[in-house]
Design a protein around this motif. Sequence first.
Motif, mmCIF file in Angstrom:
data_model
loop_
_atom_site.group_PDB
_atom_site.id
_atom_site.type_symbol
_atom_site.label_atom_id
_atom_site.label_comp_id
_atom_site.label_asym_id
_atom_site.label_seq_id
_atom_site.Cartn_x
_atom_site.Cartn_y
_atom_site.Cartn_z
ATOM 1 N N ASP A 176 1.081 -1.240 -0.017
ATOM 2 C CA ASP A 176 -0.053 -0.224 -0.083
ATOM 3 C C ASP A 176 1.029 1.387 -0.142
ATOM 4 O O ASP A 176 2.261 1.234 -0.093
ATOM 5 C CB ASP A 176 -1.195 -0.041 1.127
ATOM 6 N N ASP A 177 0.199 2.531 0.091
ATOM 7 C CA ASP A 177 1.223 3.498 -0.112
ATOM 8 C C ASP A 177 1.951 3.975 1.285
ATOM 9 O O ASP A 177 2.488 5.008 1.551
ATOM 10 C CB ASP A 177 0.195 4.916 -0.182
ATOM 11 N N ASP A 178 1.979 2.858 2.200
ATOM 12 C CA ASP A 178 2.758 3.087 3.396
ATOM 13 C C ASP A 178 4.243 2.728 3.325
ATOM 14 O O ASP A 178 5.092 2.548 4.343
ATOM 15 C CB ASP A 178 2.164 2.249 4.542
ATOM 16 N N LEU A 179 4.541 2.284 2.102
ATOM 17 C CA LEU A 179 6.121 1.861 1.836
ATOM 18 C C LEU A 179 6.872 2.992 2.258
ATOM 19 O O LEU A 179 7.972 2.647 2.601
ATOM 20 C CB LEU A 179 6.152 1.286 0.459
ATOM 21 N N ALA A 180 6.580 4.148 1.656
ATOM 22 C CA ALA A 180 7.501 5.081 2.274
ATOM 23 C C ALA A 180 7.629 5.404 3.422
ATOM 24 O O ALA A 180 8.886 5.678 4.095
ATOM 25 C CB ALA A 180 7.066 6.484 1.247
ATOM 26 N N GLN A 181 6.471 5.385 4.166
ATOM 27 C CA GLN A 181 6.702 5.556 5.783
ATOM 28 C C GLN A 181 7.303 4.375 6.385
ATOM 29 O O GLN A 181 8.127 4.860 7.209
ATOM 30 C CB GLN A 181 5.067 5.491 6.345
ATOM 31 N N LEU A 182 7.193 3.187 5.860
ATOM 32 C CA LEU A 182 7.914 2.049 6.365
ATOM 33 C C LEU A 182 9.469 2.323 6.023
ATOM 34 O O LEU A 182 10.393 2.198 7.034
ATOM 35 C CB LEU A 182 7.615 0.799 5.709
ATOM 36 N N LEU A 183 9.935 2.564 4.845
ATOM 37 C CA LEU A 183 11.479 2.980 4.771
ATOM 38 C C LEU A 183 11.784 4.181 5.364
ATOM 39 O O LEU A 183 13.043 4.398 5.868
ATOM 40 C CB LEU A 183 11.707 3.148 3.291
ATOM 41 N N ASP A 189 15.357 8.638 3.912
ATOM 42 C CA ASP A 189 14.583 9.690 3.367
ATOM 43 C C ASP A 189 13.754 9.330 1.905
ATOM 44 O O ASP A 189 14.494 9.019 0.762
ATOM 45 C CB ASP A 189 15.096 10.963 2.993
ATOM 46 N N CYS A 190 12.482 8.780 1.926
ATOM 47 C CA CYS A 190 11.945 8.145 0.923
ATOM 48 C C CYS A 190 10.756 9.021 -0.151
ATOM 49 O O CYS A 190 10.182 9.694 0.596
ATOM 50 C CB CYS A 190 11.462 6.909 1.314
ATOM 51 N N GLU A 191 10.834 8.969 -1.358
ATOM 52 C CA GLU A 191 9.801 9.480 -2.046
ATOM 53 C C GLU A 191 9.258 8.316 -3.116
ATOM 54 O O GLU A 191 10.099 7.665 -3.834
ATOM 55 C CB GLU A 191 10.177 10.745 -2.575
ATOM 56 N N ARG A 192 8.114 8.572 -3.352
ATOM 57 C CA ARG A 192 7.560 7.737 -4.592
ATOM 58 C C ARG A 192 7.936 8.587 -5.903
ATOM 59 O O ARG A 192 7.345 9.484 -5.899
ATOM 60 C CB ARG A 192 6.070 7.447 -4.417
ATOM 61 N N THR A 193 8.601 8.168 -6.729
ATOM 62 C CA THR A 193 9.035 8.850 -7.915
ATOM 63 C C THR A 193 8.079 8.654 -9.123
ATOM 64 O O THR A 193 8.083 9.489 -10.028
ATOM 65 C CB THR A 193 10.429 8.507 -8.276
ATOM 66 N N ARG A 208 12.554 5.929 -4.401
ATOM 67 C CA ARG A 208 13.870 6.491 -4.053
ATOM 68 C C ARG A 208 14.033 6.839 -2.662
ATOM 69 O O ARG A 208 13.168 7.598 -2.057
ATOM 70 C CB ARG A 208 14.321 7.535 -5.003
ATOM 71 N N ALA A 209 15.129 5.920 -1.883
ATOM 72 C CA ALA A 209 15.153 6.090 -0.515
ATOM 73 C C ALA A 209 16.623 6.563 -0.227
ATOM 74 O O ALA A 209 17.222 5.858 -0.532
ATOM 75 C CB ALA A 209 14.949 4.966 0.181
ATOM 76 N N VAL A 210 16.760 7.534 0.311
ATOM 77 C CA VAL A 210 18.437 8.034 0.557
ATOM 78 C C VAL A 210 18.691 7.956 2.093
ATOM 79 O O VAL A 210 17.855 8.318 3.045
ATOM 80 C CB VAL A 210 18.272 9.355 0.193
ATOM 81 N N ARG A 211 19.874 7.266 2.254
ATOM 82 C CA ARG A 211 20.494 7.344 3.694
ATOM 83 C C ARG A 211 21.044 8.813 3.891
ATOM 84 O O ARG A 211 21.655 9.143 2.937
ATOM 85 C CB ARG A 211 21.388 6.458 3.757
ATOM 86 N N PRO A 212 20.427 9.375 4.768
ATOM 87 C CA PRO A 212 20.987 10.851 5.016
ATOM 88 C C PRO A 212 22.390 10.957 5.550
ATOM 89 O O PRO A 212 22.967 9.768 5.918
ATOM 90 C CB PRO A 212 20.268 11.182 6.185
ATOM 91 N N MET A 213 23.308 11.984 5.171
ATOM 92 C CA MET A 213 24.615 11.933 5.331
ATOM 93 C C MET A 213 24.925 12.035 6.845
ATOM 94 O O MET A 213 26.131 11.787 7.009
ATOM 95 C CB MET A 213 25.023 13.490 4.602
#
Length: 215
Positions: A176-183, A189-193, A208-213
Amino acid sequence: MTQHRPTSRDYLPAAGRDAFLPFYDAFTALLGAAKVHGALIDQAELAAGHRVLEIGCGTGNVTVRTKRIHPDVELVGSDPDPLALARARRKARNLNGIRFEQGYGQQLPYADGSFDRVLSALMFHHLDHDTKVATAAEVARVLRPGGRLHLVDFVGHAHGIHGFLAQRMVKAAHLDDDLAQLLGAAGLDCERTATRRHPVLGDIAYYRAVRPMDR
């Protein structure tokens, strides 16, 4: 780390059942998987010297294709299915800088900050909730700061032929659309592209999900 040996009871074979594996690549090709995989690879924006991990690599189609497009990238494909990995290794036998290893997404045998990119293609929906959470945490751990997860998977309710397969073959729950929340809960830092409608499989979303610096 305790070695976790795969069994037929704790992972889903690449084709749903071992008996279907010889037909897996032809079946996914007919469904247009190459186009889905190509978009995922493009989104990853790979550069020479990147270390890339694909989790749930199955028979290695994404990993091998990535190597052919980006020969200067180091690639590791990880999957718990030994039969699928054997096929993947045969596909990569003439390629350098690529290897396939047995492993689970929720227990990756790699050091912290080992990879610039992690890829996941049409795999995450097979996992139960707890395994998704554990896998997201492991992805965040093995990514270097600034590294990225690129993921594509089915979203919404099961329908079309994938709904048929999900109910009768793989017993999979869709995302569901909770994947970004799970990541995000894993520290990424996740976004649906993008979201695209596959004519047979239904809605497919790219993330796309980025590990912050600073993590």
